[in-house]
Design an enzyme around this catalytic site. Structure first.
Site, PDB file in Angstrom:
ATOM      1  N   LYS A 174      88.300   3.239 -62.783  1.00 28.95           N
ATOM      2  CA  LYS A 174      87.300   4.097 -63.431  1.00 28.95           C
ATOM      3  C   LYS A 174      86.038   4.119 -62.581  1.00 28.95           C
ATOM      4  CE  LYS A 174      83.837   4.103 -65.991  1.00 28.95           C
ATOM      5  NZ  LYS A 174      82.999   5.200 -65.494  1.00 28.95           N
ATOM      6  N   GLU A 177      80.511   7.821 -63.331  1.00 34.97           N
ATOM      7  CA  GLU A 177      80.467   9.239 -63.683  1.00 34.97           C
ATOM      8  C   GLU A 177      79.581  10.030 -62.714  1.00 34.97           C
ATOM      9  OE1 GLU A 177      79.761   6.444 -65.258  1.00 34.97           O
ATOM     10  OE2 GLU A 177      78.725   6.822 -67.148  1.00 34.97           O
ATOM     11  N   GLY A 227      78.867  -3.904 -61.157  1.00 30.56           N
ATOM     12  CA  GLY A 227      77.807  -3.111 -61.781  1.00 30.56           C
ATOM     13  C   GLY A 227      76.697  -4.012 -62.277  1.00 30.56           C
ATOM     14  N   GLY A 228      75.956  -3.533 -63.253  1.00 27.07           N
ATOM     15  CA  GLY A 228      74.802  -4.263 -63.762  1.00 27.07           C
ATOM     16  C   GLY A 228      75.177  -5.332 -64.774  1.00 27.07           C
ATOM     17  N   THR A 231      75.903  -4.258 -68.576  1.00 29.86           N
ATOM     18  CA  THR A 231      77.266  -3.740 -68.760  1.00 29.86           C
ATOM     19  C   THR A 231      78.291  -4.863 -68.568  1.00 29.86           C
ATOM     20  OG1 THR A 231      76.532  -1.581 -67.999  1.00 29.86           O
ATOM     21  CG2 THR A 231      78.887  -1.976 -67.962  1.00 29.86           C
ATOM     22  N   GLY A 232      78.051  -5.728 -67.605  1.00 29.47           N
ATOM     23  CA  GLY A 232      78.972  -6.840 -67.361  1.00 29.47           C
ATOM     24  C   GLY A 232      79.172  -7.691 -68.610  1.00 29.47           C
ATOM     25  N   GLU A 249      81.185  -8.630 -60.503  1.00 37.64           N
ATOM     26  CA  GLU A 249      80.250  -8.673 -59.364  1.00 37.64           C
ATOM     27  C   GLU A 249      79.004  -7.949 -59.844  1.00 37.64           C
ATOM     28  OE1 GLU A 249      78.044  -8.022 -56.851  1.00 37.64           O
ATOM     29  OE2 GLU A 249      79.369  -6.855 -55.536  1.00 37.64           O
TER      30      GLU A 249
HETATM   31  O1  TXE Z   1      75.248   0.482 -63.952  1.00 37.63           O
HETATM   32  P1  TXE Z   1      76.468   0.113 -64.889  1.00 37.63           P
HETATM   33  P2  TXE Z   1      74.032   1.495 -64.099  1.00 37.63           P
HETATM   34  C1  TXE Z   1      72.592  -2.685 -61.482  1.00 37.63           C
HETATM   35  C2  TXE Z   1      71.266  -2.122 -61.000  1.00 37.63           C
HETATM   36  C3  TXE Z   1      71.100  -0.903 -61.826  1.00 37.63           C
HETATM   37  C4  TXE Z   1      71.672  -1.385 -63.134  1.00 37.63           C
HETATM   38  C5  TXE Z   1      72.148  -0.305 -64.067  1.00 37.63           C
HETATM   39  O2  TXE Z   1      70.242  -3.031 -61.275  1.00 37.63           O
HETATM   40  O3  TXE Z   1      69.769  -0.503 -61.956  1.00 37.63           O
HETATM   41  O4  TXE Z   1      72.774  -2.178 -62.777  1.00 37.63           O
HETATM   42  O5  TXE Z   1      72.936   0.637 -63.369  1.00 37.63           O
HETATM   43  C6  TXE Z   1      80.530   1.640 -66.208  1.00 37.63           C
HETATM   44  N1  TXE Z   1      82.061  -0.563 -70.592  1.00 37.63           N
HETATM   45  N2  TXE Z   1      73.714  -2.302 -60.641  1.00 37.63           N
HETATM   46  O6  TXE Z   1      73.653   1.715 -65.510  1.00 37.63           O
HETATM   47  O7  TXE Z   1      76.252   0.548 -66.287  1.00 37.63           O
HETATM   48  C7  TXE Z   1      79.851   2.857 -65.605  1.00 37.63           C
HETATM   49  O8  TXE Z   1      80.429   4.044 -66.098  1.00 37.63           O
HETATM   50  C8  TXE Z   1      82.716  -0.399 -69.428  1.00 37.63           C
HETATM   51  C9  TXE Z   1      74.196  -3.308 -59.736  1.00 37.63           C
HETATM   52  O9  TXE Z   1      74.335   2.686 -63.307  1.00 37.63           O
HETATM   53  O10 TXE Z   1      76.739  -1.303 -64.628  1.00 37.63           O
HETATM   54  C10 TXE Z   1      80.095   2.625 -64.126  1.00 37.63           C
HETATM   55  O11 TXE Z   1      81.417   3.037 -63.794  1.00 37.63           O
HETATM   56  N3  TXE Z   1      82.190   0.206 -68.359  1.00 37.63           N
HETATM   57  C11 TXE Z   1      75.434  -2.934 -59.080  1.00 37.63           C
HETATM   58  C12 TXE Z   1      79.992   1.105 -63.999  1.00 37.63           C
HETATM   59  O12 TXE Z   1      80.161   0.588 -65.314  1.00 37.63           O
HETATM   60  C13 TXE Z   1      80.934   0.656 -68.446  1.00 37.63           C
HETATM   61  C14 TXE Z   1      75.840  -1.543 -58.917  1.00 37.63           C
HETATM   62  C15 TXE Z   1      78.658   0.577 -63.457  1.00 37.63           C
HETATM   63  O13 TXE Z   1      77.633   1.043 -64.277  1.00 37.63           O
HETATM   64  C16 TXE Z   1      80.181   0.513 -69.632  1.00 37.63           C
HETATM   65  C17 TXE Z   1      75.287  -0.662 -59.914  1.00 37.63           C
HETATM   66  C18 TXE Z   1      80.805  -0.131 -70.732  1.00 37.63           C
HETATM   67  N4  TXE Z   1      80.180  -0.319 -71.901  1.00 37.63           N
HETATM   68  C19 TXE Z   1      74.243  -1.045 -60.705  1.00 37.63           C
HETATM   69  N5  TXE Z   1      78.960   1.043 -69.434  1.00 37.63           N
HETATM   70  C20 TXE Z   1      76.042  -3.874 -58.099  1.00 37.63           C
HETATM   71  N6  TXE Z   1      76.398  -5.083 -58.514  1.00 37.63           N
HETATM   72  O14 TXE Z   1      76.242  -3.515 -56.956  1.00 37.63           O
HETATM   73  C21 TXE Z   1      78.929   1.506 -68.164  1.00 37.63           C
HETATM   74  N7  TXE Z   1      80.124   1.281 -67.568  1.00 37.63           N
END
Ligand code: TXE
Length: 491
Positions: A174, A177, A227-228, A231-232, A249
């Site tokens: 996934k 978006e 991701g963040g 969400t993690g 991660e």
């Molecule tokens: O990331 P999200 P966002 C950090 C960075 C950024 C913050 C938020 O600080 O400002 O996170 O970014 C999916 N269940 N990083 O909101 O939400 C989402 O669709 C399952 C660090 O853009 O973490 C996308 O595919 N999945 C980072 C993915 O999670 C869900 C990289 C990442 O989005 C979900 C990006 C849910 N409930 C942001 N909600 C790194 N570690 O490199 C969202 N997603």
């Protein structure tokens, strides 16, 4: 252009033909539209993956054959490298030269795991009984949900799919978006390679419900997420329902420590590369510069002057050194942090705003540096995920380490010094999973990647990343079976 899901070996629109636009962050123009999956779409993919894993040939396919498919995929990525890099730069915003590295790395990742699949896996154990042969073998975990972010759309897909498929799992990816474009090409190539239906699938759509459903489904055996942290946490909570294997991660606030004995030109360029590569939208960004106090008067003016010379523009423009941020919303988040930094009393060294020229239509933020930062400030403690560097000064090695480790995160860290003993002492003192000495950011498919503390769980890449997609089975074989004699009266 409407990008489709890839489910059960076919490209398919979302069940209700719903789409969402995706944009070019350099000017916020629409690039195309992408399928917005429903829960029914994800369910279809999960059932196809379940069937492919439980009844299909893939998990039992000899490693050499799985490897051959991944090698073919790597070759196809190479053959479309120019287009992939252009698409990545257009949709993510990063400079083309960075996107070109990402594409080469993605192909390399499939090649590396193709190689690893055929290398020795199990072990044999000496136990206290000569009649027993005790071994371990590694087996695929099953159906893996893989949720990736927007900062490295193609490369993160490779980091997840390559080890997952090499180890014999069935994977459902996934993407974010915001960045479906390069991944859509990857799946054209995956279709060309020809995996059995259900082995490798793509579902676009919102984090919630699409990603959330993957994380919660009892039919999914593993969830891998980049991701963040917010969400993690949701993903880990959802994954607890059936005790899925989880690798996360997450973010960072990584220290880059420069001692007075360091090569100053090297340290200056890497201090900038550490934070401004990828516009600072990099989990391992060196977002805290810890500078030995005696350097401040010479280093900081050079840093400011060099930052002002960074060529900021659309990723596809020749000569661009830093691109726009991913979205208007993210630009606003970064600008909010800049406002908070001022309010908290940090001192602006350079940057700190947006552009009022033709770049105003995009999500650009100037390369920004703050000094006089106290450890309790939000810009020191929280991940900004943009081109904002925070400088803290230190007097001693001990103080440098104390400041470096004063964080809920522990992803990465760098040290610049010409004293090799000190370099080793300091990186060993860092509570972080990825460390660099006299460099910052070089990343290799062969070496493990992941964080301590709240930067995540588990490791990707290298042999560690492969193991994270396997279960360990113990096989205890009695080579001289004898009656046990435990029960006296066997019927
Ligand atoms: O990331 P999200 P966002 C950090 C960075 C950024 C913050 C938020 O600080 O400002 O996170 O970014 C999916 N269940 N990083 O909101 O939400 C989402 O669709 C399952 C660090 O853009 O973490 C996308 O595919 N999945 C980072 C993915 O999670 C869900 C990289 C990442 O989005 C979900 C990006 C849910 N409930 C942001 N909600 C790194 N570690 O490199 C969202 N997603």
């Amino acid at each position: 252009m409407i990008l489709k899901n890839y489910i059960n070996g076919r490209f398919a629109p979302s069940r209700y033909a719903t789409v969402r636009p995706f944009l070019n962050p350099a000017d916020n123009s629409e690039i195309g539209q992408v399928a917005e999956s429903s829960i029914e779409d994800v369910e279809t993919a999960i059932h196809a993956a379940r069937k492919a894993f439980d009844e299909g040939p893939w998990p039992k396919t000899p490693a050499q054959e799985r490897a051959a498919k991944l090698l073919k995929l790597a070759a196809l990525i190479d053959s479309r490298a120019a287009q992939l890099a252009e698409f990545e730069s257009r949709n993510n915003g990063k400079p083309l030269r960075e996107a070109e590295y990402d594409v080469a790395d993605a192909a390399g990742c499939f090649r590396y795991y193709a190689g690893l699949a055929t290398k020795p896996q199990g072990q044999t154990f000496e136990v206290g009984d000569p009649n027993i042969v005790c071994q371990t073998i590694r087996e695929p975990i099953g159906v893996c949900g893989q949720i990736i972010p927007w900062n490295y759309p193609l490369l993160m897909a490779a980091w997840k799919l390559a080890p997952g498929l090499a180890a014999g799992n069935c994977c459902i990816l996934k993407p974010s978006e915001l960045t479906p474009l390069s991944v859509s090409v990857l799946f054209e190539l995956i279709d060309e390679v020809g995996f059995p239906p259900g082995v490798v699938q793509l579902v676009y759509g919102a984090g919630d419900p699409v990603g959330q459903y993957l994380a919660a489904s009892p039919l999914v055996d593993k969830i891998a997420f980049t991701g963040g942290g917010v969400t993690g946490r949701k993903i880990m909570t959802a994954a607890a329902s059936n005790f899925k294997k989880v690798t996360l991660e997450l973010g960072g606030k990584s220290p880059n420590i420069v001692f007075a004995d360091a090569d100053q030109n090297l340290a200056l360029e890497y201090a900038m590369f550490g934070i401004f590569a990828g516009q600072g939208e990099v989990c391992s960004a060196g977002s805290r510069l810890l500078l030995e106090r005696s350097l401040a008067n010479s280093f900081l003016p050079r840093l400011a002057a060099s930052c002002e010379k960074i060529v900021v523009g659309p990723g596809l423009d020749a000569g661009t050194e830093m691109g726009p941020l991913i979205s208007r919303a993210h630009q606003k988040k970064v600008l909010d942090y800049i406002r908070v930094a001022h309010e908290d009393g940090a001192e602006l060294l350079c940057g700190g705003g947006v552009y009022t020229d033709q770049r105003a239509v995009g999500n650009f933020v100037q390369p920004t540096v703050f000094t006089n930062a106290r450890p309790d400030m939000r810009i020191v403690r929280e991940e900004i995920f943009g081109p904002v560097l925070v400088v803290q000064l230190f007097d001693t090695e001990e103080e440098a380490l104390r400041l470096a480790n004063d964080s809920i995160y522990g992803l990465a860290g760098g040290v610049f010094t010409s004293d090799a003993s000190r370099a080793q002492r300091v990186v060993r003192g860092l509570r972080a999973g990825i460390t660099w000495i006299n460099c910052y950011h070089p990343t290799f498919n062969e070496a493990p990647w992941g964080g301590y503390k709240q930067s995540g769980i588990g490791r990707e890449l290298g042999t560690y990343g492969y193991e994270a997609y396997t279960e360990v089975k113990q096989i205890t074989h009695c080579i001289n079976p004898q009656p046990l004699g435990w029960f006296k009266n066997l019927a």
